[in-house]
Motif scaffolding. Structure first.
Motif, PDB file in Angstrom:
ATOM      1  N   PHE A   1       2.362  -1.480  -8.176  1.00 24.67           N
ATOM      2  CA  PHE A   1       1.979  -0.471  -7.196  1.00 24.67           C
ATOM      3  C   PHE A   1       1.998  -1.059  -5.789  1.00 24.67           C
ATOM      4  O   PHE A   1       1.565  -2.197  -5.574  1.00 24.67           O
ATOM      5  CB  PHE A   1       0.584   0.087  -7.517  1.00 24.67           C
ATOM      6  CG  PHE A   1       0.563   0.813  -8.827  1.00 24.67           C
ATOM      7  CD1 PHE A   1       1.347   1.947  -9.010  1.00 24.67           C
ATOM      8  CD2 PHE A   1      -0.202   0.357  -9.894  1.00 24.67           C
ATOM      9  CE1 PHE A   1       1.350   2.615 -10.239  1.00 24.67           C
ATOM     10  CE2 PHE A   1      -0.207   1.017 -11.111  1.00 24.67           C
ATOM     11  CZ  PHE A   1       0.580   2.139 -11.291  1.00 24.67           C
TER      12      PHE A   1
ATOM     13  N   TYR B   1       1.908   0.282  -1.323  1.00 28.02           N
ATOM     14  CA  TYR B   1       1.315   1.299  -0.457  1.00 28.02           C
ATOM     15  C   TYR B   1       2.237   2.492  -0.185  1.00 28.02           C
ATOM     16  O   TYR B   1       1.824   3.630  -0.238  1.00 28.02           O
ATOM     17  CB  TYR B   1       0.933   0.702   0.900  1.00 28.02           C
ATOM     18  CG  TYR B   1      -0.320  -0.115   0.901  1.00 28.02           C
ATOM     19  CD1 TYR B   1      -1.553   0.459   0.633  1.00 28.02           C
ATOM     20  CD2 TYR B   1      -0.283  -1.473   1.203  1.00 28.02           C
ATOM     21  CE1 TYR B   1      -2.724  -0.299   0.663  1.00 28.02           C
ATOM     22  CE2 TYR B   1      -1.443  -2.226   1.244  1.00 28.02           C
ATOM     23  CZ  TYR B   1      -2.664  -1.640   0.969  1.00 28.02           C
ATOM     24  OH  TYR B   1      -3.808  -2.378   1.007  1.00 28.02           O
ATOM     25  N   ASN B   2       3.485   2.173   0.176  1.00 26.48           N
ATOM     26  CA  ASN B   2       4.319   3.287   0.655  1.00 26.48           C
ATOM     27  C   ASN B   2       5.788   3.130   0.265  1.00 26.48           C
ATOM     28  O   ASN B   2       6.180   2.118  -0.330  1.00 26.48           O
ATOM     29  CB  ASN B   2       4.163   3.457   2.170  1.00 26.48           C
ATOM     30  CG  ASN B   2       4.649   2.251   2.963  1.00 26.48           C
ATOM     31  OD1 ASN B   2       5.121   1.270   2.396  1.00 26.48           O
ATOM     32  ND2 ASN B   2       4.526   2.338   4.264  1.00 26.48           N
TER      33      ASN B   2
ATOM     34  N   THR C   1       3.519   9.864  -3.038  1.00 30.51           N
ATOM     35  CA  THR C   1       2.863  10.429  -1.852  1.00 30.51           C
ATOM     36  C   THR C   1       3.432  11.790  -1.464  1.00 30.51           C
ATOM     37  O   THR C   1       2.709  12.667  -1.007  1.00 30.51           O
ATOM     38  CB  THR C   1       3.001   9.439  -0.654  1.00 30.51           C
ATOM     39  OG1 THR C   1       2.692   8.123  -1.104  1.00 30.51           O
ATOM     40  CG2 THR C   1       2.058   9.821   0.461  1.00 30.51           C
TER      41      THR C   1
ATOM     42  N   LEU D   1       0.026  12.778  -3.999  1.00 34.01           N
ATOM     43  CA  LEU D   1      -0.886  11.624  -3.935  1.00 34.01           C
ATOM     44  C   LEU D   1      -1.327  11.403  -2.485  1.00 34.01           C
ATOM     45  O   LEU D   1      -0.727  11.925  -1.543  1.00 34.01           O
ATOM     46  CB  LEU D   1      -0.210  10.349  -4.456  1.00 34.01           C
ATOM     47  CG  LEU D   1       0.277  10.312  -5.905  1.00 34.01           C
ATOM     48  CD1 LEU D   1       0.475   8.863  -6.359  1.00 34.01           C
ATOM     49  CD2 LEU D   1      -0.659  11.030  -6.847  1.00 34.01           C
TER      50      LEU D   1
ATOM     51  N   GLY E   1       0.465   5.497  -2.064  1.00 31.29           N
ATOM     52  CA  GLY E   1       0.824   4.739  -3.251  1.00 31.29           C
ATOM     53  C   GLY E   1       2.168   5.139  -3.821  1.00 31.29           C
ATOM     54  O   GLY E   1       2.471   6.321  -3.984  1.00 31.29           O
ATOM     55  N   GLU E   2       2.972   4.137  -4.102  1.00 31.88           N
ATOM     56  CA  GLU E   2       4.255   4.277  -4.769  1.00 31.88           C
ATOM     57  C   GLU E   2       4.326   3.166  -5.815  1.00 31.88           C
ATOM     58  O   GLU E   2       3.539   2.218  -5.782  1.00 31.88           O
ATOM     59  CB  GLU E   2       5.415   4.109  -3.787  1.00 31.88           C
ATOM     60  CG  GLU E   2       5.274   4.887  -2.491  1.00 31.88           C
ATOM     61  CD  GLU E   2       5.838   6.307  -2.560  1.00 31.88           C
ATOM     62  OE1 GLU E   2       5.099   7.243  -2.164  1.00 31.88           O
ATOM     63  OE2 GLU E   2       6.988   6.489  -2.989  1.00 31.88           O
TER      64      GLU E   2
ATOM     65  N   ILE F   1      -5.139   3.206  -6.052  1.00 34.67           N
ATOM     66  CA  ILE F   1      -3.736   3.644  -6.261  1.00 34.67           C
ATOM     67  C   ILE F   1      -3.525   3.917  -7.754  1.00 34.67           C
ATOM     68  O   ILE F   1      -2.976   4.946  -8.144  1.00 34.67           O
ATOM     69  CB  ILE F   1      -2.720   2.594  -5.754  1.00 34.67           C
ATOM     70  CG1 ILE F   1      -2.896   2.358  -4.244  1.00 34.67           C
ATOM     71  CG2 ILE F   1      -1.291   3.052  -6.056  1.00 34.67           C
ATOM     72  CD1 ILE F   1      -1.903   1.370  -3.636  1.00 34.67           C
ATOM     73  N   THR F   2      -3.967   2.990  -8.564  1.00 34.73           N
ATOM     74  CA  THR F   2      -3.759   3.115 -10.010  1.00 34.73           C
ATOM     75  C   THR F   2      -4.331   4.433 -10.540  1.00 34.73           C
ATOM     76  O   THR F   2      -3.689   5.140 -11.336  1.00 34.73           O
ATOM     77  CB  THR F   2      -4.437   1.929 -10.742  1.00 34.73           C
ATOM     78  OG1 THR F   2      -4.231   0.740  -9.985  1.00 34.73           O
ATOM     79  CG2 THR F   2      -3.866   1.752 -12.125  1.00 34.73           C
TER      80      THR F   2
ATOM     81  N   GLN G   1      -4.835   7.202  -9.038  1.00 35.06           N
ATOM     82  CA  GLN G   1      -4.021   8.357  -8.633  1.00 35.06           C
ATOM     83  C   GLN G   1      -2.820   8.523  -9.558  1.00 35.06           C
ATOM     84  O   GLN G   1      -2.468   9.631  -9.944  1.00 35.06           O
ATOM     85  CB  GLN G   1      -3.510   8.181  -7.197  1.00 35.06           C
ATOM     86  CG  GLN G   1      -4.585   8.266  -6.125  1.00 35.06           C
ATOM     87  CD  GLN G   1      -3.971   8.128  -4.738  1.00 35.06           C
ATOM     88  OE1 GLN G   1      -3.305   9.026  -4.264  1.00 35.06           O
ATOM     89  NE2 GLN G   1      -4.192   6.980  -4.104  1.00 35.06           N
TER      90      GLN G   1
ATOM     91  N   TYR H   1      -2.516  -0.567   6.705  1.00 32.35           N
ATOM     92  CA  TYR H   1      -3.042  -0.475   5.350  1.00 32.35           C
ATOM     93  C   TYR H   1      -4.097  -1.521   5.019  1.00 32.35           C
ATOM     94  O   TYR H   1      -5.114  -1.231   4.419  1.00 32.35           O
ATOM     95  CB  TYR H   1      -1.915  -0.619   4.324  1.00 32.35           C
ATOM     96  CG  TYR H   1      -1.058   0.598   4.146  1.00 32.35           C
ATOM     97  CD1 TYR H   1      -1.584   1.784   3.641  1.00 32.35           C
ATOM     98  CD2 TYR H   1       0.291   0.566   4.463  1.00 32.35           C
ATOM     99  CE1 TYR H   1      -0.778   2.906   3.461  1.00 32.35           C
ATOM    100  CE2 TYR H   1       1.100   1.680   4.282  1.00 32.35           C
ATOM    101  CZ  TYR H   1       0.564   2.845   3.780  1.00 32.35           C
ATOM    102  OH  TYR H   1       1.352   3.935   3.603  1.00 32.35           O
TER     103      TYR H   1
END
Lengths: 348, 348, 348, 348
Positions: C64, C66-67, C209, C213, C216-217, C247-248, C250, D66
């Motif tokens: 995982f 952020y973007n 996202t 979401l 998170g990607e 993130i997880t 989500q 972030y």
């Protein structure tokens, strides 16, 4: 043409000297008609690689580059990903004197160890291994040593082998910065094969410029499989010469008739002579072991600038009044004696 | 020493040639005693910079580097932050033939434009300006042009000035890749000052290797304030020669007694002769204007490999059977005539 | 707290929307007591990876970040050395809209192809293969495609497979930028496994996202052996979240009960509705096929700013008066009808 | 949804905790309809920047990113060229715990100093200044300090000012890594303005995640002119969130009604309580001053793994049996007492 040359022969560095006559001759021989640029389909390159393979007694791969920084940085980064790190003595040229080129080009970190004699030991690398597998830390992947070290000292063959063995046990590589490798081989009385191939070094920066070449160093991969793709690195690292024959020819001359050995022997012998003579001078004392072509000495503070006027040399440690005196292939006994005489005269 | 040289003189590239006798002589003169390494406190450097300032008729700053890739990449990156971009013709050496060195070293992007004649115009840069202020896009900051272009064509002084003016209106810089700048100046019949200083170029890669030097190029900042800190860039870029005097001496020879002009004149004249002769040959036709020392021609597919056996040259565009024939300072009328005769003979 | 929010719901982008209620709920559930930072020894991470492995029907490795820029850049650079290149459509987000991050982080080049419909074909990659083995050129090593493309179009499974096959034949990899992968799967009526695993994609940026979401990607390595060391890359790439559980959690919510599918279906259906309605409006015409959740339309120049006042959206091509209208999971039929009604009213 | 959470509340790190209820509420409030992505024309961003300007009592520029690595690395590299260096304590998070991100992103070097208490002094930076003007060395340009330090200690305002003054005299900048800045302000009983603005700090990483946020940190330029172009850096550094409102909203909640202060006070108070209680335990002793929310203690080797089973925490120095116990905003007196009781019980 009227060149404004600075003609004082001193003890500043072995790269203040010019080039050996044999090297100049080789450049002239190479200056004939046309020859493939960039070493592509170049018979001279094959000839030179063969010569290296004979000397190193292994099927090594050889790439010529412009300078020592290029050789060190490209060799190191070729074997690393950006999140992997080099472990080196804090005094390593790679760490201190390459203007941040390793960080810029590798995108990674140098982990350093204080090594008063310029030599790192496996037990000093060991503590970094605790970072292995910890995602917040760079991952040690390569040990880099200099032979001759920046402190003028030498690793024994046993010491190099111990580092190579340690590195390989840890899944790491060993790089040797051989800017003064000829001086080391001569001082230890060993062949390049004994010092490099047989100890287990993985990649070598084989220096030439400090021992009588005009420009040019070689990156030597002792394990040929490690060299894959290095030609692209060299190009991207801006170290591919278009008229590459003029580097190749110098190396052919350098490795022929033991020119490298004669040059290094002279430099080492002069350092030895200089050390012997300086030890006799009241008020001057040697500060480090003289093992190759460099002499480190402590002398009275007020003597230094006066002596520099006559024979230029660099201050090594200002607060200690320690100076570094490098001998090169063209240093003569007369130069040494002149220097020592000047020191004595100025000390009065 | 027995060098395995490839002695065929052909038309592969102007960097297949050797060096001018005057340059070899300068190298020998420079090979005297000791001289400061790295150009520090080096009177020759000052002499050379002064010579450049005379020629460019401005208070420029000059830095010697090893090669053209080094000159281009360091010049460009010195003026950019990593989120700023270069705009250049797609065919630019900087974009196509430097192995990704610009991206590696600048950390940024090259925005390219298709330019069939190798020349970019302000109206082709204009569309990129819409990215200014948009945080998702790289920010155009520098235009880079080659003079002579990679297509063998030339910008007029007016065209260079128009690009410089456009760049400056937009808060951008203009870089000129002058790997063949001597050929351009001779072809246009103008001085370096007229072509570079007076048109408003900000920074120049001044080539030498392709016109008779052994190695060495110069980065010339026409606006001295832009040069601040460049010495650290050069070092970090692995382009600082330790025995720098051997580059400096070559440039002094090159700029003395118009050696650069004589060499370029010869190369251009031979290209012109070659073009004239090839136009007479049935089955061969020129594919681009011959404006400097390069000739582009289309010839029968089956002729190419046979002719390459006798005189090596490169295929430029395989699908078009277009070849590139470069003349250099040492190309002679006899070489040209021999080549044309061989073409005719093989065409029969 | 008084947030100054901009409450207009429009068609600007699918990342202007908020998050699905199920996602917000998951964030609250995850907000319990303490939980390992950085995903180390984190049972949720294992749970999530298992879920991905079920969906992709293979033993994939999941990381995982952020973007989307982080996912794309890290995925791509992980598989490349700096002298290797990505081949991508010129319109790729990776090339156009990531502010130079790929060049900065990979140190390499993106080779681009003009693809009017946003889709690259093997025959467009083919010409770059002539650079293989040529040391002056970057070496193509990876093809990157976007599914949905930036033009709102879709690759068929057959087309993806053809690219993967071509890549593998050439010793290259295939990367899929799946910022809108859920919209693609829904539109094609296929599973992620069919679209990604079974076509042969090597590495995937799995977006979240843009489909409900908060942030998170996921980088998904379909061939687990390719993932080695990726955790160090992620950290060095500044994309490792300390409170990674947020993130997880989500993603667990997203992949449970087909939330991803419901969200994407809604967005696609609304795009379809919007396209149908717009086609009825005199003076507006669709400019591209509507295959997922984006609608491209050409409308009268003077309408655009007026309509943007009521429902914000982006101009895609200024000179063509082409606009882009993105639907997202929270777009309703009422939103669409309101928009179309406004357009009609303003057109009068 | 069934999350596999690890519910043990321990003393591992302040980023093992969840988020403050006020923060969760702000996220929910921000989750309304549509809002501009990437902070463009976003009224919340302006609101937040205004709040920072009130708190710091200066016209500062604020950029949300972030995470802490992103904040530190982007702040530092924004002010440096690749040949310029950061000077920092060896223990700095920037040096030790960011996986080589600084080197990767800045392309430069970190010059480190051994600082047993985590604090660097001007006289420790001084020796690096001898590199200024020496082209072989990186050029020191920025000092980076952490407040709270990685050793749990605090700089006094006087000490920060001394570093800022020294930096500015030398033409350098001062960066403050404020991952735990709230804990520092509370511990010193000073405002952010007093600690940062009035001491002369140039750029600040303002932390939030370790004190109750879900994700998000702010880079604060105290001298607005230093911020120029930072938005491009943030994008290229992969730190621009598309749904940026969800970071902004957290910070608005954090700075409202002194949430930051309440959270930090609780964490600090619990560390103080923990220290007091531990001092009473036979066989355990504090190894460092407890100045904020971290407690360092030496305990019997065999106790550590047993105690970790009940309350997880990290070993700081393995050979010394030194552990680090971090308190966070959600640590309660009951947690502390439970921990101490467990220690006592296990020690029997």
């Amino acid at each position: 043409m009227n060149l404004k040359l600075a003609h004082t022969k001193g003890f500043a560095s072995d790269n203040w000297s010019g080039v050996s006559p044999e090297v100049m001759e080789a450049l002239q021989m190479a200056n004939q008609l046309h020859h493939p640029a960039y070493g592509e389909n170049d018979p001279m390159i094959q000839q030179a690689e063969k010569r290296f393979q004979e000397i190193f007694e292994t099927d090594c791969k050889v790439f010529f580059v412009y300078n020592g920084t290029g050789a060190n940085v490209l060799a190191v980064q070729h074997l690393l990903k950006s999140w992997q790190a080099v472990v080196a003595p804090h005094s390593a040229h790679l760490n201190e004197d390459e203007g941040g080129a390793p960080e810029k080009f590798t995108g990674g970190k140098i982990l350093t160890v204080d090594c008063p004699d310029g030599k790192i030991r496996p037990e000093q690398v060991e503590p970094f291994m605790s970072s292995i597998g910890f995602q917040h830390h760079v991952q040690p992947k390569l040990i880099s040593i200099s032979q001759v070290t920046e402190m003028g000292t030498l690793y024994s063959l046993h010491e190099i082998k111990a580092l190579a063995d340690f590195a390989h046990q840890q899944g790491m590589y060993l790089h040797l910065d051989g800017a003064r490798i000829a001086n080391a081989a001569v001082a230890l009385g060993v062949s390049f094969s004994e010092m490099v191939t047989q100890t287990g070094v993985d990649v070598l920066s084989f220096g030439g410029t400090k021992n009588g070449l005009m420009f040019g160093e070689a990156v030597v991969f002792l394990k040929p499989e490690l060299a894959e793709g290095f030609e692209y690195n060299r190009k991207q690292g801006m170290q591919l010469a278009s008229k590459l024959r003029f580097i190749t020819a110098q190396f052919l001359a350098y490795l022929e008739n033991d020119l490298w050995k004669r040059n290094a022997k002279q430099a080492n012998a002069m350092a030895s002579l200089l050390a012997d003579e300086l030890e006799q001078v009241n008020g001057i004392r040697l500060s480090r072991a003289v093992e190759a072509n460099g002499v480190f000495a402590i002398m009275p503070k007020e003597l230094i600038p006066k002596l520099q006027q006559e024979y230029f040399f660099h201050i090594w440690n200002d607060s200690q009044n320690e100076v570094r005196l490098m001998c090169s292939f063209d240093t003569t006994a007369k130069d040494v004696q002149g220097f020592v005489a000047a020191a004595k005269r100025l000390l009065k």
